[in-house]
Design a protein around this motif. Structure first.
Motif, PDB file in Angstrom:
ATOM      1  N   GLU A 193       4.658   7.332  11.508  1.00 44.67           N
ATOM      2  CA  GLU A 193       4.631   8.253  10.628  1.00 44.67           C
ATOM      3  C   GLU A 193       4.423   8.458   9.659  1.00 44.67           C
ATOM      4  O   GLU A 193       4.765   8.286   8.102  1.00 44.67           O
ATOM      5  N   GLY A 194       3.557   6.989   9.209  1.00 40.85           N
ATOM      6  CA  GLY A 194       2.983   6.636   7.753  1.00 40.85           C
ATOM      7  C   GLY A 194       3.573   5.348   7.234  1.00 40.85           C
ATOM      8  O   GLY A 194       2.924   4.530   6.251  1.00 40.85           O
ATOM      9  N   VAL A 195       4.879   4.651   8.044  1.00 41.47           N
ATOM     10  CA  VAL A 195       5.505   3.418   7.745  1.00 41.47           C
ATOM     11  C   VAL A 195       5.059   2.731   8.987  1.00 41.47           C
ATOM     12  O   VAL A 195       4.700   2.968   9.709  1.00 41.47           O
ATOM     13  N   VAL A 196       3.978   1.747   7.795  1.00 43.65           N
ATOM     14  CA  VAL A 196       3.211   0.914   8.569  1.00 43.65           C
ATOM     15  C   VAL A 196       4.315  -0.736   8.333  1.00 43.65           C
ATOM     16  O   VAL A 196       4.307  -0.967   7.500  1.00 43.65           O
ATOM     17  N   ILE A 249       1.045  -1.034   0.099  1.00 41.82           N
ATOM     18  CA  ILE A 249      -0.244  -0.049  -0.015  1.00 41.82           C
ATOM     19  C   ILE A 249       1.351   1.376  -0.447  1.00 41.82           C
ATOM     20  O   ILE A 249       1.693   1.174   1.204  1.00 41.82           O
ATOM     21  N   GLU A 250       0.829   2.606  -0.798  1.00 43.62           N
ATOM     22  CA  GLU A 250       1.224   3.627  -0.836  1.00 43.62           C
ATOM     23  C   GLU A 250       0.239   4.746  -0.867  1.00 43.62           C
ATOM     24  O   GLU A 250      -0.777   4.615  -1.674  1.00 43.62           O
ATOM     25  N   VAL A 309      -2.549   6.981  -5.529  1.00 39.59           N
ATOM     26  CA  VAL A 309      -2.955   6.070  -4.257  1.00 39.59           C
ATOM     27  C   VAL A 309      -2.237   4.226  -4.667  1.00 39.59           C
ATOM     28  O   VAL A 309      -3.038   4.245  -5.756  1.00 39.59           O
ATOM     29  N   ILE A 310      -1.960   3.769  -4.367  1.00 47.15           N
ATOM     30  CA  ILE A 310      -1.377   2.276  -4.877  1.00 47.15           C
ATOM     31  C   ILE A 310      -1.859   2.067  -3.952  1.00 47.15           C
ATOM     32  O   ILE A 310      -0.656   1.126  -2.968  1.00 47.15           O
ATOM     33  N   LYS A 339       1.626   5.679   4.428  1.00 45.22           N
ATOM     34  CA  LYS A 339       2.624   6.718   3.498  1.00 45.22           C
ATOM     35  C   LYS A 339       3.144   4.606   2.459  1.00 45.22           C
ATOM     36  O   LYS A 339       3.345   5.186   1.507  1.00 45.22           O
ATOM     37  N   THR A 340       3.418   3.663   3.411  1.00 46.28           N
ATOM     38  CA  THR A 340       3.894   2.793   2.542  1.00 46.28           C
ATOM     39  C   THR A 340       3.341   1.551   3.453  1.00 46.28           C
ATOM     40  O   THR A 340       4.236   1.639   4.934  1.00 46.28           O
ATOM     41  N   LEU A 341       3.613   0.538   3.009  1.00 47.93           N
ATOM     42  CA  LEU A 341       3.084  -0.586   3.749  1.00 47.93           C
ATOM     43  C   LEU A 341       3.745  -1.750   2.985  1.00 47.93           C
ATOM     44  O   LEU A 341       2.999  -1.835   1.727  1.00 47.93           O
ATOM     45  N   ASP A 342       4.600  -3.437   3.601  1.00 52.42           N
ATOM     46  CA  ASP A 342       5.064  -4.042   2.387  1.00 52.42           C
ATOM     47  C   ASP A 342       4.932  -5.252   3.270  1.00 52.42           C
ATOM     48  O   ASP A 342       5.578  -5.270   4.068  1.00 52.42           O
ATOM     49  N   TRP A 343       3.873  -5.847   3.215  1.00 53.87           N
ATOM     50  CA  TRP A 343       3.085  -6.603   4.015  1.00 53.87           C
ATOM     51  C   TRP A 343       3.344  -8.282   3.236  1.00 53.87           C
ATOM     52  O   TRP A 343       2.343  -8.886   2.747  1.00 53.87           O
ATOM     53  N   LYS A 344       3.712  -9.516   4.085  1.00 53.80           N
ATOM     54  CA  LYS A 344       4.144 -10.555   3.116  1.00 53.80           C
ATOM     55  C   LYS A 344       3.657 -11.550   4.473  1.00 53.80           C
ATOM     56  O   LYS A 344       3.914 -11.915   5.476  1.00 53.80           O
TER      57      LYS A 344
END
Length: 586
Positions: free
Chosen positions: A331-334, A9-10, A72-73, A16-21
């Motif tokens: 701060e948005g980095v999840v 998610i961006e 939004v991505i 702001k950013t999420l990269d979930w494996k």
């Protein structure tokens, strides 16, 4: 059917950013953590991406920091795809692979899962765009009909629509093929509610029987006569065909029962091996029904994947630990961290102190004295901040935890820090055997706050008190020990060969006692006789400190408490301008 292996998610709302494996074969994930951390946003992102909605009303506030210049991505790697999507005529030539670690492979390989990368993007035009991506960045349009094959649905507080027959509701889709809805509504229009009561339609009767059985299975209630009926509760919009229990529309039931009935209906409409996202699993439910629902979702073969959010300590305590994952937002980095494979310490923590895993900031206090002392301080600080129009500790997402002894503080603080929580450790400084574990926690970013070298809480407080201050502390001891005689006995038990005559420390000094000796005796008596060794005693001590907070005699103690105060109420960074991509001139 479909499962998500990786989600990115961006710039979507607070993310702001999420990269979930997502771990392989993890059927159920319960996202836990503080409010406003992005948990519900993750569920919405999944629903928007692989649900079949086509009229999503995006607005500027759906962009991170309301910055529409950055699109939004939302993208995901999906596995266990429907067969119709793997045909060459659809996306067979767009298939990729994903390995056991969630890494993208350009083509499916031995030992990897065949996958499809799907994406939803929204730019400043606010028009959503769905597509399938190749690793080279090329795109192919993904329709709402194709997304419907992903069998994904969301359960939240907006459940009433799913309990009525309409064009877009789950009930409408269930009965659309045989026309049962149209027949029943035609009968209703001719003879209104009375006619509908007598109207027979075998398809709707069979359908409501299935829904009744499923709703009872998930703990939705004790339904025995579920049937279609005319719901006139929305008088301004006319009547609608809706589910009833006997003569009562389900839309008139409590929130928990409506949500569970909605879950049953949507799962039947989605079909077997569906993906469900459930926001606030416990909403409207008693603890036993929430736990029952969690276990049902885990065991029901009708779901290929279930992702839920919860703020319930009961769920955190009762869930299988491998199904829990913490969500932390810096701060948005999840970041999402699975608790699967957690050690015995984390198992104990989540059972004994589940609320800590739902916090944003945690103070691990050594024991009940420190725990109670801090609770009292927080009450006073919160009161003052409220008067000043500032946030409280609850608003900051702070939890105070009794560490159950100095040897536990370091390992507990370290374990919580590894989950992405902001952690402080507050403890005595009279046991050198724990120094190594405390130093280890500190290397992970834990804020360590310890009294002066060699001192415990009682010793630290007494260390700066003059004779009148010591006498005042003894009066507090009398309140907790019930009588002056008891406190006097406590004091004289420390040095039986050198008894003191009263609770007036100035009198002791006049008879030859050194001030430092008086401080040490009172500190030892308070410690050995456990004046403050429970939460109530710690609170009483904290209240005494608060009342004397500005006195010079307590300055050394207050200096350490101010460190905790700064941790609990951090200064907020200015996010009004995001210049993360700004380059400096050479």
């Amino acid at each position: 059917m479909v499962r998500i292996r990786r989600l990115r998610i961006e710039n979507f709302r607070g993310i702001k950013t999420l990269d979930w494996k997502i771990p392989t074969n993890q059927k159920l994930v319960a996202l836990i953590g503080p409010g406003d951390g992005g948990k519900s946003t993750i569920l919405d992102a999944i629903h928007y991406l692989i649900g079949d909605r086509w009229n999503i009303p995006f607005s500027d506030t759906d962009f991170f920091n309301v910055n529409v210049q950055r699109p939004v991505i939302i993208k995901a790697l999906l596995v266990d795809l429907p067969s119709e999507l793997k045909k060459d005529s659809t996306f067979g030539l767009w298939l990729c692979g994903v390995d056991q670690d969630g890494e993208l492979l350009q083509d499916p390989e031995d030992g990897s899962d065949t996958a499809l990368m799907v994406q939803l993007s929204v730019d400043e035009s606010l028009e959503p765009k769905w597509c399938v991506l190749r690793s080279d960045g090329s795109e192919k349009y993904l329709s709402s009909a194709q997304r419907r094959t992903f069998s994904t649905f969301k359960v939240d507080d907006r459940t009433d629509a799913q309990l009525r027959w309409s064009r877009n509701s789950a009930l409408g889709r269930l009965s659309y093929a045989d026309g049962g809805e149209r027949d029943a509504l035609a009968a209703a229009s001719r003879a209104a509610r009375e006619a509908l009561l007598d109207h027979e339609n075998s398809s709707l009767t069979d359908l409501t029987k299935k829904i009744q059985d499923r709703a009872n299975q998930v703990g939705g209630g004790s339904f025995s006569n579920l049937r279609p009926g005319l719901d006139t509760s929305r008088s301004s919009m006319g009547a609608a065909l809706a589910l009833h229990e006997d003569v009562i529309p389900l839309t008139s039931y409590g929130l928990g029962s409506r949500r569970l009935a909605s879950l049953a209906v949507q799962q039947l409409a989605a079909g077997s091996r569906s993906v469900a996202v459930v926001d606030e699993l416990e909403s409207g439910l008693e603890p036993h029904r929430a736990v029952r629902l969690l276990n049902y979702l885990l065991s029901d073969d009708g779901y290929s994947q279930v992702i839920v959010t919860t703020h319930s300590p009961v769920i955190v305590e009762q869930a299988q630990i491998e199904n829990l994952a913490t969500v932390q937002n810096q701060e948005g980095v999840v970041t999402v961290t699975s608790l699967g494979g957690a050690d015995d310490l984390m198992q104990r923590l989540r059972r004994a102190r589940p609320s800590s895993l739902l916090a944003r900031r945690v103070v691990v206090a050594e024991g009940k004295t420190e725990h109670g002392l801090l609770l009292e301080c927080l009450d006073a600080w919160d009161l003052q901040r409220t008067k000043d129009g500032r946030s409280t500790s609850a608003g900051e997402g702070v939890a105070i935890q009794d560490g159950n002894g100095g040897t536990e503080v370091g390992p507990r603080a370290e374990a919580l820090s590894r989950l992405g929580l902001n952690v402080a450790a507050f403890l005595d400084n009279d046991d050198e055997s724990i120094n190594e574990s405390i130093a280890s926690a500190e290397t992970l970013g834990v804020k360590v706050i310890r009294w002066d070298q060699g001192r415990n809480t009682e010793g630290q407080i007494c260390s700066g008190l003059e004779a009148n201050g010591l006498t005042a502390l003894l009066k507090l001891g009398v309140e907790l020990r019930s009588s002056e005689d008891t406190v006097l006995q406590d004091l004289n038990a420390i040095e039986p060969e050198n008894p003191v005559p009263s609770l007036d420390v100035e009198e002791w000094i006049s008879l030859g006692t050194e001030l430092e000796d008086a401080r040490e005796r009172i500190a030892k008596a308070a410690d050995k006789r456990k004046w403050f060794k429970n939460v109530d005693g710690g609170r009483a001590l904290g209240g005494w400190i608060v009342r004397n907070y500005t006195r010079q005699q307590l300055s050394s103690t207050v200096a350490y408490l101010e460190q905790i105060k700064a941790f609990v109420y951090p200064e907020r960074p200015d996010l009004s301008e995001d210049n993360s991509d700004e380059k400096l001139d050479g």
